[in-house]
Enzyme design. Structure first.
Site, PDB file in Angstrom:
ATOM      1  CB  ALA A   1      15.291   0.274   2.069  1.00  0.00           C
TER       2      ALA A   1
ATOM      3  CB  SER B   1       2.758  -5.674   3.326  1.00  0.00           C
ATOM      4  OG  SER B   1       2.198  -6.565   4.270  1.00  0.00           O
TER       5      SER B   1
ATOM      6  CE1 TYR C   1       4.076  -4.855   7.188  1.00  0.00           C
ATOM      7  CE2 TYR C   1       6.117  -3.627   6.902  1.00  0.00           C
ATOM      8  CZ  TYR C   1       5.234  -4.608   6.482  1.00  0.00           C
ATOM      9  OH  TYR C   1       5.512  -5.336   5.353  1.00  0.00           O
TER      10      TYR C   1
ATOM     11  CE  LYS D   1       6.407  -2.039   3.437  1.00  0.00           C
ATOM     12  NZ  LYS D   1       7.542  -1.756   2.545  1.00  0.00           N
TER      13      LYS D   1
ATOM     14  N   GLY E   1      -3.934  -7.065  16.814  1.00  0.00           N
ATOM     15  CA  GLY E   1      -3.711  -6.701  15.407  1.00  0.00           C
ATOM     16  C   GLY E   1      -3.798  -7.886  14.467  1.00  0.00           C
ATOM     17  CG  ASP E   2      -2.105 -11.869  14.925  1.00  0.00           C
ATOM     18  OD1 ASP E   2      -1.352 -11.181  14.214  1.00  0.00           O
ATOM     19  OD2 ASP E   2      -1.697 -12.766  15.667  1.00  0.00           O
TER      20      ASP E   2
HETATM   21  C1  WQD Z   1       1.620 -15.633  11.171  1.00  0.00           C
HETATM   22  C2  WQD Z   1       0.635 -16.419  12.020  1.00  0.00           C
HETATM   23  C3  WQD Z   1       0.156 -15.357  14.132  1.00  0.00           C
HETATM   24  C4  WQD Z   1       4.205 -15.820  15.752  1.00  0.00           C
HETATM   25  C5  WQD Z   1       3.380 -10.154   9.259  1.00  0.00           C
HETATM   26  C6  WQD Z   1       3.222  -8.843   8.546  1.00  0.00           C
HETATM   27  C7  WQD Z   1       3.400  -9.066   7.072  1.00  0.00           C
HETATM   28  C8  WQD Z   1       4.743  -9.684   6.838  1.00  0.00           C
HETATM   29  C9  WQD Z   1       4.811 -11.010   7.562  1.00  0.00           C
HETATM   30  C10 WQD Z   1       6.593  -8.218   6.443  1.00  0.00           C
HETATM   31  C11 WQD Z   1      -0.391 -15.521  12.712  1.00  0.00           C
HETATM   32  C12 WQD Z   1       0.872 -16.684  14.339  1.00  0.00           C
HETATM   33  C13 WQD Z   1       3.096 -15.841  14.923  1.00  0.00           C
HETATM   34  C14 WQD Z   1       4.205 -16.591  16.946  1.00  0.00           C
HETATM   35  C15 WQD Z   1       2.005 -17.373  16.405  1.00  0.00           C
HETATM   36  N1  WQD Z   1       5.753  -8.804   7.297  1.00  0.00           N
HETATM   37  N2  WQD Z   1       2.028 -16.612  15.243  1.00  0.00           N
HETATM   38  N3  WQD Z   1       3.092 -17.349  17.225  1.00  0.00           N
HETATM   39  O1  WQD Z   1       1.450 -11.312  11.247  1.00  0.00           O
HETATM   40  O2  WQD Z   1       0.680 -12.812   9.314  1.00  0.00           O
HETATM   41  O3  WQD Z   1       2.331 -11.003   8.891  1.00  0.00           O
HETATM   42  O4  WQD Z   1       4.620 -10.741   8.953  1.00  0.00           O
HETATM   43  O5  WQD Z   1       6.736  -8.432   5.285  1.00  0.00           O
HETATM   44  O6  WQD Z   1       3.286  -7.845   6.410  1.00  0.00           O
HETATM   45  O7  WQD Z   1       1.925  -8.359   8.751  1.00  0.00           O
HETATM   46  O8  WQD Z   1       3.031 -12.992  10.175  1.00  0.00           O
HETATM   47  O9  WQD Z   1       4.500 -14.762  11.038  1.00  0.00           O
HETATM   48  O10 WQD Z   1       3.872 -12.841  12.585  1.00  0.00           O
HETATM   49  O11 WQD Z   1       2.145 -14.574  11.970  1.00  0.00           O
HETATM   50  O12 WQD Z   1       1.013 -18.072  16.684  1.00  0.00           O
HETATM   51  O13 WQD Z   1       5.185 -16.589  17.756  1.00  0.00           O
HETATM   52  O14 WQD Z   1       1.354 -17.065  13.062  1.00  0.00           O
HETATM   53  O15 WQD Z   1      -0.870 -15.173  15.089  1.00  0.00           O
HETATM   54  O16 WQD Z   1      -1.625 -16.239  12.768  1.00  0.00           O
HETATM   55  P1  WQD Z   1       1.752 -12.033   9.982  1.00  0.00           P
HETATM   56  P2  WQD Z   1       3.474 -13.780  11.490  1.00  0.00           P
END
Ligand code: WQD
Length: 334
Positions: free
Chosen positions: A81, A124, A149, A153, A295-296
């Site tokens: 949760a 995470s 977020y 964690k 943040g990426d």
């Molecule tokens: C993946 C890649 C983006 C959306 C986060 C959390 C992690 C987990 C999963 C909870 C990156 C790119 C994304 C878009 C894009 N969360 N992207 N266009 O940020 O790696 O991880 O979500 O469990 O803890 O940190 O996942 O899917 O958002 O991004 O280009 O519309 O896809 O830049 O390289 P992320 P994401």
């Protein structure tokens, strides 16, 4: 074995409930439907032909949590949760820290009161911040998280370490997820975020389904093979199986604090995902290159060897499975 699953109707929680029931655990579920739907309970039953004993409510409600432990002899807790949208956490940090940290403190207090000290915690890969090397091992430095977020964690991981240090009879497993995607093969369960998806895969499936016009690829100037971000995508069913392995480890060890990455060990770029999705599902995905997202990180993927060696956990699903299952879920439900 009775297992309390908090966030049991969520994306990963619901898939884990299926694996628990299929492995003959009794499941007590708790969810407040803040990012899930009650109908998931029926879908879990349709898949497994078993029901879970369900309580609706919030983990911040100490009285409710106590009632669950009084009414059920809980042997272990799997805590899913939490709010989990990275971008959203930047705009509402107070909500994230209350929901993701304070709720775990209440849970731990009640678990201690009722002498239940076996916990699997949903952490995470974001706790690694900007990794100094890839693939990432569990002893890679943590910290430097780039959003509330990930920091929430990280804070809970510190809390769990302090709790274990104060009383080493606790039996705790911290699982650091990489990027969970995909859906159950029945298409009854899958990822269905509220509103516009923040994550890559649900965004792609909404574009594929005509619900969104085109995908914005957040940056193609990273230091990666094609300039786009690299991540370790793990099928949500493999991830759920990893929780069973973690529970079995805790049952065997009886006490300790264990930390594992749950990932495949293979990194794929955003364009890899787009191209493979197109090929797998025989379609084109409209996209444009957009500016980087705050943040990426450039590249983040796991060294999964510790979970393999200590849990006997290996991912079975391929990227094609993940992308096929994700699309099947989208087109059969929306
Ligand atoms: C993946 C890649 C983006 C959306 C986060 C959390 C992690 C987990 C999963 C909870 C990156 C790119 C994304 C878009 C894009 N969360 N992207 N266009 O940020 O790696 O991880 O979500 O469990 O803890 O940190 O996942 O899917 O958002 O991004 O280009 O519309 O896809 O830049 O390289 P992320 P994401």
């Amino acid at each position: 074995m009775k297992v309390l699953v908090t966030g049991c109707c969520g994306y990963i929680g619901s898939h884990t409930c299926v694996e628990l029931l299929d492995n003959n655990y009794e499941v007590i579920g708790l969810d407040n439907f803040s990012n899930s739907k009650k109908e998931v309970l029926d879908k879990i039953k349709r898949i497994t032909s078993k029901s879970i004993k369900f309580y609706e409510g919030n983990m911040l409600n100490e009285e409710l949590l106590s009632r669950i432990f009084v009414e059920n002899k809980i042997d272990a807790v799997i805590d899913f949760a939490a709010y989990k949208a990275v971008g959203e956490s930047i705009s509402i940090p107070i909500d994230y820290y209350i929901n993701n940290v304070s709720s775990v403190l209440i849970l731990l207090k009640v678990m201690k009161k009722y002498k239940c000290k076996r916990l699997v915690f949903s952490s995470s890969a974001t706790v690694y911040g900007t990794p100094n090397k890839v693939p990432i091992t569990e002893d890679s430095p943590i910290g430097g998280t780039t959003n509330p977020y990930g920091t929430s964690k990280l804070m809970v991981e510190h809390i769990l370490k302090d709790v274990y240090k104060s009383d080493p009879t606790w039996d705790i497993c911290i699982l650091r997820y990489f990027n969970p995607i995909g859906a159950h093969s029945s298409s009854l369960l899958g990822e269905n975020p509220n509103g516009i998806p923040a994550n890559l895969l649900p965004y792609i499936t909404r574009v594929a389904n005509g619900k969104l016009a085109e995908l914005s690829v957040f940056g193609d100037d990273y230091d990666t093979k094609d300039g786009t971000g690299i991540r370790d995508y793990i099928h949500v069913v493999d991830l759920a199986r990893g929780h069973i392995k973690a529970l079995q480890k805790l049952e065997k060890e009886k006490k300790g604090l264990y930390i594992y990455n749950l990932g495949t060990g293979t990194g794929y770029s955003v364009l890899d995902i787009v191209r493979t999705f197109e090929k797998t599902n025989d379609m084109k995905i409209k996209y444009r290159i957009a500016p980087r997202r705050e943040g990426d990180v450039a590249s983040c993927y796991a060294d999964p060897s510790k979970a393999r060696e200590e849990l006997g956990f290996e991912c079975e699903k391929t990227l094609v499975d993940m992308l096929k299952d994700a699309w099947n879920f989208e087109k059969r439900n929306f």
